[in-house]
Motif scaffolding. Structure first.
Motif, PDB file in Angstrom:
ATOM      1  N   UNK A 126       0.681  -1.206  -0.037  1.00 39.34           N
ATOM      2  CA  UNK A 126      -0.043   0.145   0.009  1.00 39.34           C
ATOM      3  C   UNK A 126       0.749   1.341  -0.049  1.00 39.34           C
ATOM      4  N   UNK A 127       0.294   2.236  -0.630  1.00 41.38           N
ATOM      5  CA  UNK A 127       0.951   3.768  -0.641  1.00 41.38           C
ATOM      6  C   UNK A 127       0.740   4.310   0.607  1.00 41.38           C
ATOM      7  N   UNK A 128       1.612   4.786   1.352  1.00 43.27           N
ATOM      8  CA  UNK A 128       1.698   5.652   2.669  1.00 43.27           C
ATOM      9  C   UNK A 128       2.624   6.935   2.418  1.00 43.27           C
ATOM     10  N   UNK A 129       1.943   7.900   2.228  1.00 42.15           N
ATOM     11  CA  UNK A 129       2.718   9.081   2.026  1.00 42.15           C
ATOM     12  C   UNK A 129       3.793   8.902   0.703  1.00 42.15           C
ATOM     13  N   UNK A 130       3.549   8.179   0.132  1.00 45.27           N
ATOM     14  CA  UNK A 130       4.667   8.018  -1.221  1.00 45.27           C
ATOM     15  C   UNK A 130       5.382   6.884  -0.712  1.00 45.27           C
ATOM     16  N   UNK A 131       5.278   6.157   0.316  1.00 57.12           N
ATOM     17  CA  UNK A 131       6.229   5.161   0.586  1.00 57.12           C
ATOM     18  C   UNK A 131       5.269   3.803   0.402  1.00 57.12           C
ATOM     19  N   UNK A 137       4.106  12.921  -5.243  1.00 55.57           N
ATOM     20  CA  UNK A 137       4.120  11.663  -6.177  1.00 55.57           C
ATOM     21  C   UNK A 137       5.000  11.749  -7.571  1.00 55.57           C
ATOM     22  N   UNK A 138       5.822  12.689  -7.362  1.00 56.12           N
ATOM     23  CA  UNK A 138       6.929  12.893  -8.422  1.00 56.12           C
ATOM     24  C   UNK A 138       8.239  12.017  -8.274  1.00 56.12           C
ATOM     25  N   UNK A 172       1.914  -3.928   7.938  1.00 56.56           N
ATOM     26  CA  UNK A 172       2.607  -3.086   6.743  1.00 56.56           C
ATOM     27  C   UNK A 172       1.319  -2.468   6.209  1.00 56.56           C
ATOM     28  N   UNK A 173       1.592  -1.142   5.831  1.00 54.83           N
ATOM     29  CA  UNK A 173       0.342  -0.467   5.323  1.00 54.83           C
ATOM     30  C   UNK A 173      -0.829  -0.163   5.968  1.00 54.83           C
ATOM     31  N   UNK A 174      -1.067  -0.690   7.110  1.00 57.46           N
ATOM     32  CA  UNK A 174      -2.075  -0.625   7.870  1.00 57.46           C
ATOM     33  C   UNK A 174      -1.881  -0.370   9.360  1.00 57.46           C
ATOM     34  N   UNK A 175      -0.725  -0.011   9.743  1.00 55.40           N
ATOM     35  CA  UNK A 175      -0.179   0.208  11.014  1.00 55.40           C
ATOM     36  C   UNK A 175      -0.579   1.711  11.436  1.00 55.40           C
ATOM     37  N   UNK A 223       3.097   5.861  10.548  1.00 56.18           N
ATOM     38  CA  UNK A 223       3.044   6.312   9.073  1.00 56.18           C
ATOM     39  C   UNK A 223       4.033   7.031   8.687  1.00 56.18           C
ATOM     40  N   UNK A 224       5.036   6.545   7.685  1.00 54.35           N
ATOM     41  CA  UNK A 224       6.451   7.181   7.646  1.00 54.35           C
ATOM     42  C   UNK A 224       6.037   8.508   6.950  1.00 54.35           C
ATOM     43  N   UNK A 225       7.039   9.529   7.262  1.00 59.56           N
ATOM     44  CA  UNK A 225       6.417  10.807   6.611  1.00 59.56           C
ATOM     45  C   UNK A 225       7.009  10.968   5.121  1.00 59.56           C
ATOM     46  N   UNK A 226       6.329  11.595   4.228  1.00 57.25           N
ATOM     47  CA  UNK A 226       6.590  12.004   2.855  1.00 57.25           C
ATOM     48  C   UNK A 226       7.943  12.575   2.918  1.00 57.25           C
ATOM     49  N   UNK A 227       8.479  12.373   1.731  1.00 56.36           N
ATOM     50  CA  UNK A 227       9.807  12.874   1.188  1.00 56.36           C
ATOM     51  C   UNK A 227       9.508  14.280   0.385  1.00 56.36           C
ATOM     52  N   UNK A 228      10.009  15.326   1.147  1.00 56.98           N
ATOM     53  CA  UNK A 228       9.384  16.671   0.481  1.00 56.98           C
ATOM     54  C   UNK A 228      10.706  17.258  -0.086  1.00 56.98           C
TER      55      UNK A 228
END
Length: 482
Positions: free
Chosen positions: A304-309, A355-356, A464-467, A470-475
């Motif tokens: 699953x996608x979580x903040x881009x991860x 998403x880039x 994983x994916x439902x915990x 959530x890992x923070x997105x890469x900005x």
């Protein structure tokens, strides 16, 4: 070799080159037809990819002394008193957190007995047992068995006998060859001598030696087929054919093994690409290319996608996969010999929070863990930098390939207590270099590793994916070099 990502993608590239596999039997009368043959080759490529990848690593590590990656002969432990660097290219997305020890086991004649020393509970270690099917069939270590000393045994699929005295547990490999991958935590560069002491306590011996009994007859000598880039492009199914003779079919393999037999693939058979007609070559090539496309797509969508991860549970034993050959192939492609999620979770990404695609030739990035929101683990966590094209570690001026939690005392926190990691090709400045994860000037692939992740109901990455964590997105924080 096959485990290089570009080679993986070229393995089915064959069509233009007059591709792999097949046998004279395939060209005979009882052939399944052009469409069916292509379908079988597709399924066979997906089924066989992890098996052939594993053979390639085994050949470089335990067979070919001139491979440049050779570790030790079968049934001898090779301790690496170092972490992996950009020079290590036998395994994609290698772990640079923990010095490795490797033991490739030939289980044909008799089982192997493994002994581990008592390890300081503060130091994480694990021994992952993985067989030729790339099934993780057992664990020894901090999480699985504790930190005390112990004796364990690994047996092949045909071994019959009682658990020997003093052996805490018997692990059963589904194939005649298997690997034990030891991971021993390194706290910092000055800690390496302590890691060496732990590694010195890892031992392996044949069951007969452990029991102080005469050894059984030695297994037959094997002429292992040479493994290299050129040959894997044309001999994929030949390698699979060779490996399958050491992998007795399980119930879950019955259907795919029967299909492969229809085009002349299976234990005891012998392929010769030169004997195939052009039509046969093209049929197989079409199927393999279709299989590779499916594997590539699966690697993009797994989990699953979580903040881009991407978070997924992609590694496990035979029961975990239960015949899902596409998941197994995608998992091996993403990073062969990955851990079960309960041992280590692996959020991975090639994209930023918008998403880039991550590209440090164009932009600089940051990852910020808010105060109290660092990855929840019982052992430790890391964020590792890889080249986005090859998935290998990146040469850089700091010789730094990751940032992990043992490094926290030397890092700087933000005023609000959060932790920011700078991801860019050029230094963010001396005042920020402690938090800099050097990147290539090009596409980037990032992998987090959460060793022995904490489990619910508290803050957890599991499942994983439902915990709840959530890992923070890469900005993106500006243009590269700015």
């Amino acid at each position: 070799m096959l485990t290089k990502r570009e080679l993986l993608h070229s393995a089915a590239w064959l069509a233009a080159a007059g591709l792999p596999c097949g046998s004279a039997a395939f060209a005979q009368t009882a052939r399944p037809g052009i469409v069916k043959a292509a379908e079988i080759a597709e399924a066979g490529f997906i089924y066989g990819l992890p098996i052939v990848m594993n053979y390639g690593v085994m050949y470089e590590y335990a067979v070919d002394r001139n491979s440049g990656q050779f570790k030790a002969p079968f049934n001898q432990i090779a301790n690496e008193a170092r972490v992996f660097t950009y020079k290590d290219t036998a395994i994609v997305t290698p772990n640079s957190d923990t010095p490795y020890s490797f033991l490739w086991m030939d289980l044909r004649a008799e089982p192997t007995v493994l002994s581990v020393p008592a390890v300081d509970p503060k130091r994480y270690y694990s021994v992952m047992l993985c067989d030729g099917n790339t099934y993780n069939f057992g664990y020894i270590g901090s999480r699985a068995t504790g930190s005390e000393a112990g004796v364990y045994m690994v047996a092949g699929p045909d071994w019959k006998g009682e658990t020997p005295p003093g052996v805490r547990k018997v692990f059963r490999s589904s194939t005649q060859f298997a690997v034990a991958g030891y991971r021993t935590q390194l706290f910092n560069p000055a800690d390496m001598d302590n890691v060496k002491k732990v590694q010195a306590g890892y031992t392996a011996q044949p069951l007969s030696a452990y029991l102080r009994q005469p050894a059984p007859p030695a297994a037959a000598k094997i002429d292992f087929p040479k493994f290299d880039k050129k040959l894997v492009k044309t001999n994929f199914f030949e390698y699979l054919d060779f490996a399958l003779q050491f992998a007795p079919a399980q119930a879950v393999d019955k259907d795919i093994r029967e299909k492969l037999a229809l085009i002349g693939i299976g234990p005891g058979k012998s392929f010769n690409f030169k004997d195939l007609s052009l039509k046969d070559k093209l049929e197989i090539a079409v199927g393999m290319k279709a299989g590779q496309r499916k594997v590539d797509e699966k690697t993009k969508t797994i989990g699953k996608d979580v903040n881009g991860w991407r978070l997924a549970s992609a590694f496990g034993d035979s029961a975990f996969y239960n015949g899902d050959w596409l998941l197994r192939a995608a998992a091996a492609t993403m990073g062969i010999y990955g851990n079960d999620a309960v041992e280590a979770a692996y959020p991975v990404t090639k994209i930023d929070a918008d998403g880039k695609p991550l590209d440090c030739a164009k932009a600089n990035y940051t990852i910020t863990f808010p105060a109290g929101q660092q990855p929840p683990v019982n052992a430790f966590w890391s964020v590792t930098m890889y080249d986005g094209k090859t998935q290998f570690l990146v040469k850089n001026p700091l010789d730094r390939y990751l940032i992990n939690s043992p490094m926290l005392p030397g890092m700087k926190l933000d005023p609000d207590g959060s932790l920011t990691i700078y991801i860019q090709a050029k230094s963010p400045g001396k005042d920020k270099e402690s938090n800099w994860l050097p990147a290539p000037a090009g596409p980037v692939y990032l992998a987090m590793r959460l060793y022995w992740p904490k489990e619910p109901p508290g803050l957890s990455v599991l499942p994983p994916g439902d915990g709840s964590w959530r890992p923070p997105g890469v900005k993106r924080v500006g243009a590269a070099g700015a």
